[in-house]
Design an enzyme around this catalytic site. Structure first.
Site, PDB file in Angstrom:
ATOM      1  N   LEU A 257      -0.873   1.396  -7.186  1.00  0.00           N
ATOM      2  CA  LEU A 257      -2.304   1.116  -7.050  1.00  0.00           C
ATOM      3  C   LEU A 257      -2.688   0.879  -5.591  1.00  0.00           C
ATOM      4  O   LEU A 257      -3.782   1.249  -5.167  1.00  0.00           O
ATOM      5  CB  LEU A 257      -2.693  -0.098  -7.912  1.00  0.00           C
ATOM      6  CG  LEU A 257      -2.394   0.019  -9.416  1.00  0.00           C
ATOM      7  CD1 LEU A 257      -2.959  -1.185 -10.165  1.00  0.00           C
ATOM      8  CD2 LEU A 257      -2.933   1.320 -10.008  1.00  0.00           C
TER       9      LEU A 257
ATOM     10  N   GLY B 241       0.794  -1.242   0.000  1.00  0.00           N
ATOM     11  CA  GLY B 241       0.000   0.000   0.000  1.00  0.00           C
ATOM     12  C   GLY B 241       0.817   1.279   0.000  1.00  0.00           C
ATOM     13  O   GLY B 241       0.250   2.371  -0.029  1.00  0.00           O
ATOM     14  N   GLY B 242       2.149   1.156  -0.007  1.00  0.00           N
ATOM     15  CA  GLY B 242       2.970   2.371  -0.004  1.00  0.00           C
ATOM     16  C   GLY B 242       3.165   2.969  -1.389  1.00  0.00           C
ATOM     17  O   GLY B 242       3.593   4.116  -1.520  1.00  0.00           O
TER      18      GLY B 242
ATOM     19  N   PRO C 211      -7.264  -5.622 -13.197  1.00  0.00           N
ATOM     20  CA  PRO C 211      -7.071  -4.411 -14.003  1.00  0.00           C
ATOM     21  C   PRO C 211      -6.294  -4.721 -15.280  1.00  0.00           C
ATOM     22  O   PRO C 211      -5.477  -5.641 -15.311  1.00  0.00           O
ATOM     23  CB  PRO C 211      -6.210  -3.492 -13.101  1.00  0.00           C
ATOM     24  CG  PRO C 211      -6.038  -4.203 -11.801  1.00  0.00           C
ATOM     25  CD  PRO C 211      -6.352  -5.647 -12.039  1.00  0.00           C
ATOM     26  N   GLY C 212      -6.557  -3.939 -16.312  1.00  0.00           N
ATOM     27  CA  GLY C 212      -5.635  -3.872 -17.442  1.00  0.00           C
ATOM     28  C   GLY C 212      -4.536  -2.901 -17.024  1.00  0.00           C
ATOM     29  O   GLY C 212      -4.469  -2.500 -15.856  1.00  0.00           O
TER      30      GLY C 212
ATOM     31  N   LYS D 286      -1.071 -15.152 -10.713  1.00  0.00           N
ATOM     32  CA  LYS D 286      -2.330 -14.404 -10.558  1.00  0.00           C
ATOM     33  C   LYS D 286      -3.537 -15.309 -10.844  1.00  0.00           C
ATOM     34  O   LYS D 286      -4.594 -15.147 -10.228  1.00  0.00           O
ATOM     35  CB  LYS D 286      -2.341 -13.188 -11.483  1.00  0.00           C
ATOM     36  CG  LYS D 286      -1.280 -12.129 -11.137  1.00  0.00           C
ATOM     37  CD  LYS D 286      -1.675 -11.320  -9.932  1.00  0.00           C
ATOM     38  CE  LYS D 286      -0.719 -10.163  -9.679  1.00  0.00           C
ATOM     39  NZ  LYS D 286      -1.175  -9.261  -8.650  1.00  0.00           N
TER      40      LYS D 286
ATOM     41  N   ILE E 271      -2.627   0.153 -15.862  1.00  0.00           N
ATOM     42  CA  ILE E 271      -2.928   1.459 -15.258  1.00  0.00           C
ATOM     43  C   ILE E 271      -1.575   2.062 -14.905  1.00  0.00           C
ATOM     44  O   ILE E 271      -0.808   1.428 -14.163  1.00  0.00           O
ATOM     45  CB  ILE E 271      -3.783   1.320 -13.976  1.00  0.00           C
ATOM     46  CG1 ILE E 271      -5.120   0.616 -14.284  1.00  0.00           C
ATOM     47  CG2 ILE E 271      -4.038   2.692 -13.344  1.00  0.00           C
ATOM     48  CD1 ILE E 271      -6.024   0.413 -13.068  1.00  0.00           C
TER      49      ILE E 271
ATOM     50  N   ARG F 228       9.110  -1.466 -14.866  1.00  0.00           N
ATOM     51  CA  ARG F 228       9.454  -2.878 -15.048  1.00  0.00           C
ATOM     52  C   ARG F 228       8.909  -3.465 -16.345  1.00  0.00           C
ATOM     53  O   ARG F 228       9.507  -4.365 -16.918  1.00  0.00           O
ATOM     54  CB  ARG F 228       8.888  -3.707 -13.883  1.00  0.00           C
ATOM     55  CG  ARG F 228       9.673  -3.620 -12.603  1.00  0.00           C
ATOM     56  CD  ARG F 228       9.200  -4.676 -11.613  1.00  0.00           C
ATOM     57  NE  ARG F 228       7.756  -4.651 -11.439  1.00  0.00           N
ATOM     58  CZ  ARG F 228       7.128  -3.914 -10.529  1.00  0.00           C
ATOM     59  NH1 ARG F 228       7.821  -3.136  -9.723  1.00  0.00           N
ATOM     60  NH2 ARG F 228       5.818  -3.927 -10.426  1.00  0.00           N
TER      61      ARG F 228
ATOM     62  N   TYR G 225      -4.818 -10.898 -17.708  1.00  0.00           N
ATOM     63  CA  TYR G 225      -4.267 -12.050 -18.427  1.00  0.00           C
ATOM     64  C   TYR G 225      -4.331 -13.349 -17.610  1.00  0.00           C
ATOM     65  O   TYR G 225      -3.741 -14.345 -17.998  1.00  0.00           O
ATOM     66  CB  TYR G 225      -2.878 -11.761 -19.006  1.00  0.00           C
ATOM     67  CG  TYR G 225      -1.819 -11.223 -18.091  1.00  0.00           C
ATOM     68  CD1 TYR G 225      -1.262 -11.992 -17.075  1.00  0.00           C
ATOM     69  CD2 TYR G 225      -1.324  -9.937 -18.273  1.00  0.00           C
ATOM     70  CE1 TYR G 225      -0.270 -11.504 -16.259  1.00  0.00           C
ATOM     71  CE2 TYR G 225      -0.333  -9.419 -17.456  1.00  0.00           C
ATOM     72  CZ  TYR G 225       0.200 -10.217 -16.443  1.00  0.00           C
ATOM     73  OH  TYR G 225       1.191  -9.723 -15.635  1.00  0.00           O
TER      74      TYR G 225
HETATM   75  P1  NAP Z   1       4.005  -1.355  -7.552  1.00  0.00           P
HETATM   76  O1  NAP Z   1       3.891   0.082  -7.215  1.00  0.00           O
HETATM   77  O2  NAP Z   1       5.361  -1.884  -7.893  1.00  0.00           O
HETATM   78  O3  NAP Z   1       3.387  -2.197  -6.345  1.00  0.00           O
HETATM   79  C1  NAP Z   1       3.887  -3.400  -5.842  1.00  0.00           C
HETATM   80  C2  NAP Z   1       3.893  -3.282  -4.329  1.00  0.00           C
HETATM   81  O4  NAP Z   1       4.106  -4.581  -3.769  1.00  0.00           O
HETATM   82  C3  NAP Z   1       5.020  -2.397  -3.805  1.00  0.00           C
HETATM   83  O5  NAP Z   1       4.502  -1.490  -2.855  1.00  0.00           O
HETATM   84  C4  NAP Z   1       5.977  -3.359  -3.141  1.00  0.00           C
HETATM   85  O6  NAP Z   1       6.633  -2.748  -2.020  1.00  0.00           O
HETATM   86  C5  NAP Z   1       5.017  -4.465  -2.690  1.00  0.00           C
HETATM   87  N1  NAP Z   1       5.691  -5.754  -2.510  1.00  0.00           N
HETATM   88  C6  NAP Z   1       6.394  -6.445  -3.433  1.00  0.00           C
HETATM   89  N2  NAP Z   1       6.904  -7.562  -2.883  1.00  0.00           N
HETATM   90  C7  NAP Z   1       6.500  -7.576  -1.581  1.00  0.00           C
HETATM   91  C8  NAP Z   1       6.721  -8.458  -0.499  1.00  0.00           C
HETATM   92  N3  NAP Z   1       7.460  -9.576  -0.639  1.00  0.00           N
HETATM   93  N4  NAP Z   1       6.164  -8.171   0.703  1.00  0.00           N
HETATM   94  C9  NAP Z   1       5.412  -7.044   0.861  1.00  0.00           C
HETATM   95  N5  NAP Z   1       5.186  -6.165  -0.134  1.00  0.00           N
HETATM   96  C10 NAP Z   1       5.733  -6.432  -1.342  1.00  0.00           C
HETATM   97  O7  NAP Z   1       3.070  -1.719  -8.799  1.00  0.00           O
HETATM   98  P2  NAP Z   1       1.512  -1.440  -9.082  1.00  0.00           P
HETATM   99  O8  NAP Z   1       1.420  -1.179 -10.525  1.00  0.00           O
HETATM  100  O9  NAP Z   1       0.967  -0.465  -8.111  1.00  0.00           O
HETATM  101  O10 NAP Z   1       0.877  -2.889  -8.818  1.00  0.00           O
HETATM  102  C11 NAP Z   1       0.011  -3.146  -7.732  1.00  0.00           C
HETATM  103  C12 NAP Z   1      -0.792  -4.414  -8.003  1.00  0.00           C
HETATM  104  O11 NAP Z   1      -1.610  -4.240  -9.152  1.00  0.00           O
HETATM  105  C13 NAP Z   1       0.046  -5.656  -8.273  1.00  0.00           C
HETATM  106  O12 NAP Z   1      -0.600  -6.782  -7.715  1.00  0.00           O
HETATM  107  C14 NAP Z   1       0.015  -5.769  -9.774  1.00  0.00           C
HETATM  108  O13 NAP Z   1       0.230  -7.083 -10.240  1.00  0.00           O
HETATM  109  C15 NAP Z   1      -1.406  -5.307 -10.038  1.00  0.00           C
HETATM  110  N6  NAP Z   1      -1.645  -4.841 -11.404  1.00  0.00           N
HETATM  111  C16 NAP Z   1      -1.090  -3.679 -11.833  1.00  0.00           C
HETATM  112  C17 NAP Z   1      -1.342  -3.230 -13.125  1.00  0.00           C
HETATM  113  C18 NAP Z   1      -0.773  -1.932 -13.633  1.00  0.00           C
HETATM  114  O14 NAP Z   1      -0.846  -1.688 -14.841  1.00  0.00           O
HETATM  115  N7  NAP Z   1      -0.245  -1.066 -12.796  1.00  0.00           N
HETATM  116  C19 NAP Z   1      -2.158  -3.998 -13.979  1.00  0.00           C
HETATM  117  C20 NAP Z   1      -2.695  -5.202 -13.505  1.00  0.00           C
HETATM  118  C21 NAP Z   1      -2.446  -5.607 -12.209  1.00  0.00           C
HETATM  119  P3  NAP Z   1       8.147  -3.158  -1.588  1.00  0.00           P
HETATM  120  O15 NAP Z   1       8.923  -3.283  -2.863  1.00  0.00           O
HETATM  121  O16 NAP Z   1       8.566  -2.057  -0.700  1.00  0.00           O
HETATM  122  O17 NAP Z   1       8.006  -4.470  -0.869  1.00  0.00           O
END
Ligand code: NAP
Length: 294
Positions: free
Chosen positions: A25, A21-22, A193-194, A167, A196, A204, A152
């Site tokens: 999304l 949550g830091g 989500p698609g 997933k 975002i 990445r 996906y």
């Molecule tokens: P993000 O900012 O990289 O979020 C990932 C978060 O997970 C980070 O806050 C990270 O914090 C935390 N994390 C990773 N490994 C962890 C661990 N072992 N323990 C605790 N926390 C951990 O990316 P995002 O785009 O917001 O993605 C959020 C979610 O949405 C993910 O599940 C992603 O698969 C899903 N999603 C995103 C998109 C998109 O387009 N953005 C699309 C579909 C689905 P730390 O690195 O500090 O641990």
């Protein structure tokens, strides 16, 4: 900024844990929940994004705590949840948002990379979900779990195979537990989500601007879904308005996944006038009607 579809105190009395949550999304969902009165606990491995998000939430008058935790380790999850409840009372909800993902050629993928993604996504989600459910069942209290998956899960995707596999496993976990824990009043749903835009995902997964444009052009509504839209859908699923909704995976992608499938969807690339002419040219000529019998 659109008007909120929700009462400003809709989530008052709730205490929701959001993993990851830091950032990105997770932070957007935390912000939306907090704006509707929920007390928020966020966790992640790095301390600084947690501190930044907590400071932003508190600056708006919300109750928020950040607790560093690597969700791959069950005992750390138990400690983090005990700490969260000692600071802000019993948890009422959980959002499994934390995840790992990266692009790779699967034939060259280091097994440790595969295991890391499975461990964070599948085991981490299981650890948090089971830890919360055990507390709710023991206390005879209801609870709600929301997992963030991806579109996906239905199709798989080249170059992100561990993410797709993990997933899909999370979606199966939510659907299985929705049935098993329904009698305890525990609901489990997922949002798929698609793309975002977030810093984490874009750094990445989106190699350059032209790839981003190609992705956006493939969305029938002509744009990516927004964090606000995701936050509002998450609120609905966590609220009592969705009290009978469980075991569901809801896509939020402007129709992009469906557009990739229908046999004739490729024709969307052509101008409408050209399509209309083409379709007309394919119609069989009208047969003259036989004269009406008198
Ligand atoms: P993000 O900012 O990289 O979020 C990932 C978060 O997970 C980070 O806050 C990270 O914090 C935390 N994390 C990773 N490994 C962890 C661990 N072992 N323990 C605790 N926390 C951990 O990316 P995002 O785009 O917001 O993605 C959020 C979610 O949405 C993910 O599940 C992603 O698969 C899903 N999603 C995103 C998109 C998109 O387009 N953005 C699309 C579909 C689905 P730390 O690195 O500090 O641990």
């Amino acid at each position: 900024m659109t008007t909120s579809p929700y009462r400003p105190d809709l989530l008052k009395g709730q205490h929701i844990l959001i993993t990851g949550g830091g950032t990105g999304l997770g932070s957007a969902i935390a912000t939306r929940f907090a704006s509707l009165g929920a007390a928020i606990t966020i966790c992640g491995r790095r301390r600084s994004p947690l501190e930044d998000t907590v400071a932003a939430l508190r600056a708006k008058g919300s109750r928020a705590e950040g607790i560093p935790c690597d969700i791959q380790h069950r005992e750390k999850v138990d400690e983090m949840i005990a700490e969260a409840e000692s600071r802000q009372g019993s948890l009422t909800g959980l959002v499994n948002n934390a995840a790992g993902n990266f692009l790779s050629l699967s034939e060259q993928l280091d097994p440790r990379g595969f295991e890391a993604v499975m461990s964070i996504n599948v085991s981490g989600t299981f650890h948090c979900t089971q830890a919360c459910a055990q507390l709710w069942i023991q206390r005879k209290e209801p609870g709600s779990v929301l997992s963030i998956v991806t579109t996906y899960i239905e199709t798989g995707s080249a170059f992100v195979m561990p993410s797709a596999a993990s997933k899909a496993a999370i979606a199966a976990m939510m659907r299985s537990l929705a049935v098993e824990w329904g009698p305890y009043g525990i609901r489990l749903n997922a949002i798929a989500p698609g793309p975002i835009p977030t810093k984490g995902a874009w750094e990445r997964l989106i190699p350059d601007k032209s790839f981003e444009e190609k992705l956006r052009d493939s969305v029938p509504i002509g744009r990516f879904a927004t964090r606000e839209e995701l936050g509002n859908l998450a609120v609905y699923l966590m609220s009592d308005s969705a009290a009978s909704m469980t075991g569901q995976v809801i896509e939020l992608d402007g129709g992009a996944r469906l557009a990739g499938h229908g046999a004739f969807n490729g024709l969307m690339q052509l101008p409408r006038e050209k399509l209309a002419k083409h379709f007309d040219s394919l119609r069989p000529p009208r047969q003259p009607r036989p004269p009406k019998a008198r």
